[in-house]
Design a protein around this motif. Structure first.
Motif, PDB file in Angstrom:
ATOM      1  N   ASP A   1      11.412 -11.152   8.066  1.00 52.87           N
ATOM      2  CA  ASP A   1      11.812 -10.564   6.791  1.00 52.87           C
ATOM      3  C   ASP A   1      12.012  -9.064   6.957  1.00 52.87           C
ATOM      4  OD1 ASP A   1      12.276  -9.826   4.206  1.00 52.87           O
ATOM      5  OD2 ASP A   1      10.433 -10.675   3.369  1.00 52.87           O
ATOM      6  N   PHE A   2      13.281  -8.638   6.956  1.00 54.49           N
ATOM      7  CA  PHE A   2      13.620  -7.223   7.036  1.00 54.49           C
ATOM      8  C   PHE A   2      14.351  -6.784   5.752  1.00 54.49           C
ATOM      9  CE2 PHE A   2      14.090  -7.637  11.946  1.00 54.49           C
ATOM     10  CZ  PHE A   2      12.704  -7.691  12.068  1.00 54.49           C
ATOM     11  N   SER A   3      14.173  -7.485   4.662  1.00 54.19           N
ATOM     12  CA  SER A   3      14.941  -7.236   3.438  1.00 54.19           C
ATOM     13  C   SER A   3      14.539  -5.919   2.771  1.00 54.19           C
ATOM     14  CB  SER A   3      14.740  -8.386   2.457  1.00 54.19           C
ATOM     15  OG  SER A   3      13.370  -8.492   2.090  1.00 54.19           O
ATOM     16  N   GLY A   4      15.483  -5.384   1.954  1.00 54.22           N
ATOM     17  CA  GLY A   4      15.179  -4.212   1.143  1.00 54.22           C
ATOM     18  C   GLY A   4      14.980  -2.944   1.914  1.00 54.22           C
ATOM     19  N   ASN A   5      15.695  -2.754   3.014  1.00 56.81           N
ATOM     20  CA  ASN A   5      15.607  -1.532   3.802  1.00 56.81           C
ATOM     21  C   ASN A   5      16.985  -0.863   3.851  1.00 56.81           C
ATOM     22  OD1 ASN A   5      12.758  -1.424   4.926  1.00 56.81           O
ATOM     23  ND2 ASN A   5      13.333  -3.513   5.510  1.00 56.81           N
ATOM     24  N   SER A   6      17.158  -0.021   4.809  1.00 59.62           N
ATOM     25  CA  SER A   6      18.460   0.629   5.021  1.00 59.62           C
ATOM     26  C   SER A   6      18.989   0.284   6.402  1.00 59.62           C
ATOM     27  CB  SER A   6      18.319   2.149   4.860  1.00 59.62           C
ATOM     28  OG  SER A   6      17.863   2.485   3.569  1.00 59.62           O
TER      29      SER A   6
ATOM     30  N   THR B   1       0.862  -1.172   0.000  1.00 60.54           N
ATOM     31  CA  THR B   1       0.000   0.000   0.000  1.00 60.54           C
ATOM     32  C   THR B   1       0.907   1.234   0.000  1.00 60.54           C
ATOM     33  OG1 THR B   1      -0.100   0.131   2.416  1.00 60.54           O
ATOM     34  CG2 THR B   1      -1.770  -1.225   1.319  1.00 60.54           C
ATOM     35  N   THR B   2       0.315   2.417   0.051  1.00 65.85           N
ATOM     36  CA  THR B   2       1.122   3.639   0.134  1.00 65.85           C
ATOM     37  C   THR B   2       1.070   4.230   1.540  1.00 65.85           C
ATOM     38  OG1 THR B   2      -0.764   4.855  -0.802  1.00 65.85           O
ATOM     39  CG2 THR B   2       0.958   4.200  -2.314  1.00 65.85           C
ATOM     40  N   ILE B   3       0.872   3.361   2.522  1.00 66.97           N
ATOM     41  CA  ILE B   3       0.900   3.784   3.919  1.00 66.97           C
ATOM     42  C   ILE B   3       2.266   4.417   4.218  1.00 66.97           C
ATOM     43  CG2 ILE B   3       0.969   2.908   6.293  1.00 66.97           C
ATOM     44  CD1 ILE B   3      -1.827   3.089   5.265  1.00 66.97           C
ATOM     45  N   LEU B   4       2.239   5.510   4.952  1.00 61.15           N
ATOM     46  CA  LEU B   4       3.485   6.198   5.273  1.00 61.15           C
ATOM     47  C   LEU B   4       3.548   6.507   6.776  1.00 61.15           C
ATOM     48  CD1 LEU B   4       2.131   9.230   5.488  1.00 61.15           C
ATOM     49  CD2 LEU B   4       2.458   9.221   3.027  1.00 61.15           C
ATOM     50  N   GLY B   5       4.538   7.288   7.124  1.00 63.05           N
ATOM     51  CA  GLY B   5       4.719   7.611   8.540  1.00 63.05           C
ATOM     52  C   GLY B   5       5.537   6.542   9.251  1.00 63.05           C
TER      53      GLY B   5
ATOM     54  N   LEU C   1      -1.197 -10.966  18.344  1.00 60.29           N
ATOM     55  CA  LEU C   1      -0.811 -10.893  16.934  1.00 60.29           C
ATOM     56  C   LEU C   1       0.148 -12.036  16.580  1.00 60.29           C
ATOM     57  CD1 LEU C   1      -1.663  -8.910  14.727  1.00 60.29           C
ATOM     58  CD2 LEU C   1       0.504  -7.713  15.067  1.00 60.29           C
ATOM     59  N   GLU C   2      -0.198 -12.751  15.506  1.00 56.00           N
ATOM     60  CA  GLU C   2       0.633 -13.858  15.027  1.00 56.00           C
ATOM     61  C   GLU C   2       1.306 -13.540  13.693  1.00 56.00           C
ATOM     62  OE1 GLU C   2      -1.921 -17.216  14.784  1.00 56.00           O
ATOM     63  OE2 GLU C   2      -2.365 -17.288  16.940  1.00 56.00           O
ATOM     64  N   SER C   3       0.710 -12.621  12.946  1.00 55.36           N
ATOM     65  CA  SER C   3       1.276 -12.251  11.645  1.00 55.36           C
ATOM     66  C   SER C   3       1.165 -10.746  11.457  1.00 55.36           C
ATOM     67  CB  SER C   3       0.536 -12.976  10.514  1.00 55.36           C
ATOM     68  OG  SER C   3       1.021 -12.569   9.255  1.00 55.36           O
ATOM     69  N   LEU C   4       2.318 -10.112  11.211  1.00 49.18           N
ATOM     70  CA  LEU C   4       2.353  -8.668  10.985  1.00 49.18           C
ATOM     71  C   LEU C   4       3.154  -8.415   9.711  1.00 49.18           C
ATOM     72  CD1 LEU C   4       1.893  -5.706  11.780  1.00 49.18           C
ATOM     73  CD2 LEU C   4       3.958  -5.841  13.201  1.00 49.18           C
ATOM     74  N   SER C   5       2.490  -7.820   8.708  1.00 52.48           N
ATOM     75  CA  SER C   5       3.155  -7.542   7.441  1.00 52.48           C
ATOM     76  C   SER C   5       2.938  -6.084   7.063  1.00 52.48           C
ATOM     77  CB  SER C   5       2.613  -8.449   6.327  1.00 52.48           C
ATOM     78  OG  SER C   5       3.271  -8.182   5.112  1.00 52.48           O
ATOM     79  N   LEU C   6       4.044  -5.344   7.043  1.00 49.57           N
ATOM     80  CA  LEU C   6       4.016  -3.931   6.650  1.00 49.57           C
ATOM     81  C   LEU C   6       4.948  -3.704   5.460  1.00 49.57           C
ATOM     82  CD1 LEU C   6       4.244  -2.381  10.249  1.00 49.57           C
ATOM     83  CD2 LEU C   6       2.191  -2.940   8.946  1.00 49.57           C
ATOM     84  N   SER C   7       5.220  -4.755   4.709  1.00 49.45           N
ATOM     85  CA  SER C   7       6.176  -4.688   3.602  1.00 49.45           C
ATOM     86  C   SER C   7       5.657  -3.833   2.452  1.00 49.45           C
ATOM     87  CB  SER C   7       6.471  -6.100   3.085  1.00 49.45           C
ATOM     88  OG  SER C   7       7.033  -6.894   4.109  1.00 49.45           O
ATOM     89  N   TYR C   8       6.612  -3.345   1.653  1.00 49.17           N
ATOM     90  CA  TYR C   8       6.307  -2.554   0.465  1.00 49.17           C
ATOM     91  C   TYR C   8       5.381  -1.380   0.785  1.00 49.17           C
ATOM     92  CZ  TYR C   8       8.535  -6.285  -2.153  1.00 49.17           C
ATOM     93  OH  TYR C   8       9.445  -7.191  -2.633  1.00 49.17           O
ATOM     94  N   THR C   9       5.758  -0.645   1.801  1.00 50.46           N
ATOM     95  CA  THR C   9       5.097   0.606   2.148  1.00 50.46           C
ATOM     96  C   THR C   9       6.168   1.689   2.217  1.00 50.46           C
ATOM     97  OG1 THR C   9       5.338   0.194   4.524  1.00 50.46           O
ATOM     98  CG2 THR C   9       3.321  -0.600   3.476  1.00 50.46           C
ATOM     99  N   THR C  10       5.775   2.894   2.583  1.00 46.73           N
ATOM    100  CA  THR C  10       6.763   3.980   2.714  1.00 46.73           C
ATOM    101  C   THR C  10       6.952   4.364   4.184  1.00 46.73           C
ATOM    102  OG1 THR C  10       4.969   5.543   2.189  1.00 46.73           O
ATOM    103  CG2 THR C  10       6.421   4.918   0.404  1.00 46.73           C
ATOM    104  N   LEU C  11       6.867   3.383   5.029  1.00 49.07           N
ATOM    105  CA  LEU C  11       7.100   3.617   6.455  1.00 49.07           C
ATOM    106  C   LEU C  11       8.557   4.024   6.699  1.00 49.07           C
ATOM    107  CD1 LEU C  11       5.114   0.586   7.919  1.00 49.07           C
ATOM    108  CD2 LEU C  11       4.509   2.997   8.162  1.00 49.07           C
ATOM    109  N   VAL C  12       8.727   4.906   7.622  1.00 50.94           N
ATOM    110  CA  VAL C  12      10.077   5.397   7.948  1.00 50.94           C
ATOM    111  C   VAL C  12      10.371   5.144   9.421  1.00 50.94           C
ATOM    112  CG1 VAL C  12      10.017   7.159   6.138  1.00 50.94           C
ATOM    113  CG2 VAL C  12       9.161   7.719   8.426  1.00 50.94           C
ATOM    114  N   GLY C  13      11.562   5.571   9.816  1.00 55.32           N
ATOM    115  CA  GLY C  13      11.959   5.406  11.208  1.00 55.32           C
ATOM    116  C   GLY C  13      12.767   4.144  11.423  1.00 55.32           C
TER     117      GLY C  13
ATOM    118  N   LEU D   1      12.641   1.927   6.395  1.00 56.77           N
ATOM    119  CA  LEU D   1      13.157   1.757   7.754  1.00 56.77           C
ATOM    120  C   LEU D   1      14.683   1.723   7.748  1.00 56.77           C
ATOM    121  CD1 LEU D   1      10.652  -0.958   9.058  1.00 56.77           C
ATOM    122  CD2 LEU D   1      10.695   1.467   9.671  1.00 56.77           C
ATOM    123  N   SER D   2      15.257   2.209   8.805  1.00 50.83           N
ATOM    124  CA  SER D   2      16.715   2.252   8.928  1.00 50.83           C
ATOM    125  C   SER D   2      17.114   1.911  10.353  1.00 50.83           C
ATOM    126  CB  SER D   2      17.223   3.648   8.535  1.00 50.83           C
ATOM    127  OG  SER D   2      16.643   4.649   9.362  1.00 50.83           O
TER     128      SER D   2
END
Length: 956
Positions: A310-315, A242-246, A258-270, A292-293
């Motif tokens: 899965d923390f791939s494709g971040n900074s 999605t284009t979720i940000l912040g 919570l058993e499954s949390l997926s926030l991948s392919y968004t523009t989340l920062v921090g 994320l960084s």
């Protein structure tokens, strides 16, 4: 029920007291019978997973006691009948996994007792009817996998008993209406793979019983509302793609179930919040491909139930915390595509990893042996790092269950082991590109990697990798390949470094790798030839051998690789040309091995049915230079300059590849049986001077030929339209086409530049046979008016000279006698009488004579496209001749005789008519009207005689 098949028998309809009809999972086929409506007491109708076809009969609306309908998993089609709205007692309706189409009828809103509505995986279209808001008892609605569009109706907020709402995989768009917040009983909300927009409503905090919330693959934007922290029963939260940000709100840490949390392919920062690591029930945590960084918090070790991380494709930076060793249930760890440095912690040996991906980082050191020993490990992706292990050690320690190993772009050293000390029987993917591997490929590599599908060992070249491989532990490198030693003579250094890389020959027994699909040995220092047996690896799709020192001829067996899709052999020392059949696969982009003109000629050969040619010498031989093929002539540069296959039994079609010869000057396909149209690609032949395509069966419109030609032969085909082309020198050029008549077509081919025109009888004529301007209607008119003018001028002169002159009676008598003889026994004598009918008759006859003469004049014209022309073609163009043969007749004697006979025939009559014009005007012995009558009579006689003479000359 498994043995039931056929149709539903009508006897069942007579069982009026029947409450339940269970025919699910049978072989019943054909349609649901209409008499089903007579079973008024039926409460359960279960036809699930049968082969029923046709539409749902409208009579189903008569089953007013019906509570349960299951028609899922059938081949029913058509629409949902509106009569279904009469089933007021219906509790469950399932039409999923069918071919039902059309809209959801608004009558569905009458089903006040319905609790479950399953319409998923159908071809329903249209929008969700607002009447669905009347289904106050509804608990379950599944509309996923349909083509429904429009928005979520606000009326859905009235479904206070709704537990599960699924509109995933549809075309639903628009915002999530705020009325959805009234669904206080909702437990599962599946909105993924839709076109929903807007933000997540803050009313989501009202869903206190919600266990599943999935809005992945939508256009949802905005931030994650803090109210999400109220969803204490939530077990799955998926906001990926999605284009979720912040930032990730800290309130997420409150979701302890919570058993499954997926926030991948968004523009989340921090950064990755340490509070998330308190969600000890997490089995899957995916934060890949965000902004994320920062480091991975050591608290990650608290996620003792996590199986997927899965923390791939971040900074992400820093090191991999040793606490990951506490994740004893961990199956998949993906940290690839970050900036992580340090070493892989040995504590990972405590996990149950099946997949480890840490490629694309800055990891260094050696790979922990105990990690390699993990029997659960199946995928190991360590590419694009700085590992310095020896390949022998890795393969010896590798788990026997490893299937995929990615080690590309590291500093892996050593050789590929010769002995089968490592038991890597399950490896299917092995990537060793761009490392510091030395030695040769072992001949028994099939015993080391019996199931390998991808073997990639490219760019293990000491020269290419001189910087990172110069400190190799090999004695050769230490003694010979120190750049300081060879600083003066760089050539010696290069030769030395070549000895360090992967060298030797390609193993001859590669065909034992029976599952091999990709082999990449490019950018090494391999020598020798390509083994013949490689042609037996039938599953091979990619073969990359470029940038080596391979030599010799390429084996024709390569062309047997029917699955081959990518072949690169450039920058080697192979003997050209490559096998013709290999070049035909159009995989080789090496113009030295596969000259484009050779490939184009072979295409031409196939289209023209070369196997049936009278002479196809050397055309199908694998290694023969195309310049030696029969009919092919090349220039000094090796480019085709002439293609001469006249009278050689060619048939089929002229392929578009004919335009692939920029140096071709002559194309001669005369006297064959070529069919189809002349391709427009012939315009690409920039050097073409001679185009000879006569005596074939070409059809269609002739294309424009922009080149300046010296010779063009298109006759004896079935071409239409017009021929246009450039002319280099018309005086010395030769252009022939079917622009003569009779023709195959009503509209004769037009060719203004042709020097000869032929007809369907193969008769030809030079177009420079100047068409006399006199051989036309205008020519006859000009001659006629000239004759009349001369007659009138002569008469006027005679009148002036003889005006009022008197002659003696004897002379007058002679004049009258001659006048009476003029036109005697012919129609012209009527002009001398005073009889008006005689004059009219004479004028009519003379007019007919002139019309007939004009017809002969037209027939005498040299109009080659006019079938009415009597012109006789003097040329005969035969297929076996270079030029057309024209009759060369000496007509001088004939013309002399013709002139003598014409003079005898017409001169006497012409003198008589002229006598009337010369002697009568001005004589006082004749009345004025008589002078006019005689003048007109003489003029007519002269006109007809001159016209006759003119037509006789031009016609012959």
């Amino acid at each position: 029920n498994a043995g039931l098949n056929g149709t539903i028998v009508s006897e069942i309809g007579e069982m009026k007291a029947l409450k339940g009809l269970y025919l699910q999972e049978t072989g019943l086929s054909k349609k649901i019978p209409k008499w089903i409506g007579s079973m008024a007491g039926l409460q359960i109708l279960n036809l699930f997973d049968t082969a029923l076809t046709g539409s749902i009969p409208t009579e189903v609306g008569k089953l007013i006691s019906l509570e349960f309908i299951n028609l899922s998993g059938t081949s029913l089609n058509g629409t949902i009948p509106t009569e279904v709205g009469a089933l007021l007692n219906l509790i469950r309706l399932d039409i999923s996994n069918t071919l039902i189409s059309g809209r959801i009828p608004k009558e569905v809103g009458k089903l006040s007792s319905i609790e479950s509505l399953s319409l998923f995986n159908t071809t329903l279209t249209g929008s969700i009817p607002t009447e669905v808001g009347k289904l106050i008892s509804l608990e379950f609605i599944n509309l996923s996998g349909t083509s429904l569009n429009g928005t979520i109706p606000t009326e859905v907020g009235a479904l206070l008993n709704l537990i599960r709402l699924d509109i995933s995989n549809t075309l639903i768009s628009g915002r999530i209406p705020k009325e959805v917040g009234k669904l206080s009983s909702i437990e599962s909300l599946s909105l993924f793979n839709t076109a929903l927009t807007g933000s997540i409503p803050t009313d989501i905090g009202n869903f206190l019983d919600l266990t599943r919330f999935d809005i992945s693959n939508t256009k949802i934007t905005g931030t994650i509302p803090t109210e999400v922290g109220k969803l204490l029963n939530l077990t799955k939260l998926d906001i990926s793609n999605t284009t979720i940000l912040g930032t990730i709100p800290t309130e997420v840490a409150k979701l302890k179930r919570l058993e499954s949390l997926s926030l991948s392919y968004t523009t989340l920062v921090g950064t990755i919040d340490t509070d998330i690591m308190s969600l000890i029930n997490l089995a899957s945590l995916s934060l890949s491909n965000t902004l994320l960084s920062g480091p991975i918090p050591s608290e990650v070790g608290k996620l003792i139930k996590v199986k997927v991380l899965d923390f791939s494709g971040n900074s992400i930076t820093g090191t991999i915390p040793t606490e990951v060793g506490n994740l004893i249930e961990l199956r998949i760890l993906d940290l690839s595509g970050n900036g992580i440095d340090g070493q892989i912690p040995a504590q990972l040996e405590n996990t149950k990893l099946t997949s480890l991906k840490v490629g694309g980082n800055d990891l260094t050191g050696r790979i922990p042996t105990k990690l390699l020993n993990l029997t659960s490990l199946q995928l190991l992706h360590l590419s694009n790092n700085h590992f310095t292990d020896r390949l022998e050690d890795i393969l010896n320690a590798a788990s026997p269950n490893l299937v995929e190993i990615f080690l590309s772009n590291n500093t892996i050293r050593g050789t590929i082991p010769f002995s089968k000390t490592a038991k890597n029987n399950k490896i299917e993917q092995l990537y060793l590109d761009n490392n510091c591997i030395t030695g040769t490929l072992p001949n028994n590599i099939h015993s080391l990697l019996p199931k390998v599908k991808t073997l990639s060992v490219s760019q293990n070249n000491g020269v290419t990798n001189r910087t990172k491989c110069k400190d190799s532990n090999t004695a050769l490198a230490r003694k010979k390949c120190n750049e300081e030693v060879f600083l003066i003579n760089n050539n010696d250094l290069v030769r030395c470094l070549e000895e360090v890389g992967l060298k030797g020959t390609i193993p001859a027994d590669l065909d034992n790798l029976r599952h091999l699909q990709k082999l990449d040995l490019s950018n090494n220092t391999l020598v020798g030839t390509v083994p013949i047996r490689i042609g037996n690896v039938q599953e091979l799709k990619v073969l990359l051998l470029n940038n080596n020192k391979l030599r010799g001829t390429l084996p024709v067996q390569l062309a047997r690789l029917s699955s081959l899709r990518d072949l690169k052999l450039f920058n080697n020392e192979f003997d050209p040309p490559a096998p013709l059949s290999l070049c035909n696969l159009n995989l080789l982009q090496d113009s030295d091995l596969c000259p484009p003109e050779r490939t184009s000629l072979n295409t031409f050969y196939k289209y023209a049915k070369g196997n049936n040619w009278l002479n196809n010498t050397k055309w199908t031989e694998e290694y023969i230079d195309h310049c030696l093929w029969h009919g092919v002539t090349c220039n000094k540069e090796g480019s085709v300059s002439s293609l001469n296959l006249t009278n050689n039994g060619l048939s089929g079609f002229l392929s578009s590849d004919i335009g692939s010869f920029p140096s071709l000057e002559k194309l001669n396909l005369t006297d064959n049986s070529m069919k189809g149209s002349i391709p427009s690609d012939i315009n690409k032949l920039a050097s073409l001077k001679e185009l000879l395509l006569s005596y074939n069966d070409f059809i269609g419109s002739v294309i424009h030929i922009p080149m300046e030609l010296d010779s063009l032969e298109l006759q004896s085909n079935r071409l239409t339209g017009s021929v246009t082309f450039g002319v280099s020198n018309k005086d010395s050029s030769y252009f022939v086409s079917d622009c003569g008549s009779p023709s195959w077509f009503k509209n004769v081919l037009i060719c203004h530049e042709c020097t000869q025109c032929c007809n369907l009888l193969n008769e030809c004529e030079d177009t420079d046979q100047a068409e006399s301007k006199w051989a036309s209607t205008y020519g006859l008119l000009i001659v006629s008016f000239a004759t009349i003018g001369i007659c009138f001028i002569t008469a006027f002169v005679s009148w002036v000279v003889k005006h009022n002159s008197v002659v003696n009676p004897r002379t007058l008598q002679k004049i009258e006698d001659k006048i009476n003889l003029t036109g005697q026994d012919s129609v012209y004598s009527f002009f001398q009488d005073e009889s008006y009918p005689g004059w009219i008759f004479a004028l009519f006859v003379c007019s007919i004579q002139l019309v007939i003469l004009n017809m002969f004049t037209k027939a005498a014209r040299l109009e080659l496209d006019d079938e009415t022309s009597d012109w006789r073609y003097k040329g005969k163009c035969l297929p076996d001749g270079e030029d057309c043969d024209f009759e060369e007749e000496d007509m001088r004697v004939g013309w002399f005789i013709f002139i003598i006979l014409m003079s005898i025939e017409v001169l006497f009559d012409l003198m008589k008519g002229f006598y009337l014009i010369v002697h009568v005007p001005g004589m006082v012995h004749f009345s004025f009207l008589k002078q006019i009558r005689y003048l007109f009579s003489g003029t007519i006689i002269c006109l007809v005689i001159v016209a006759f003479s003119y037509v006789s000359i031009v016609y012959n």
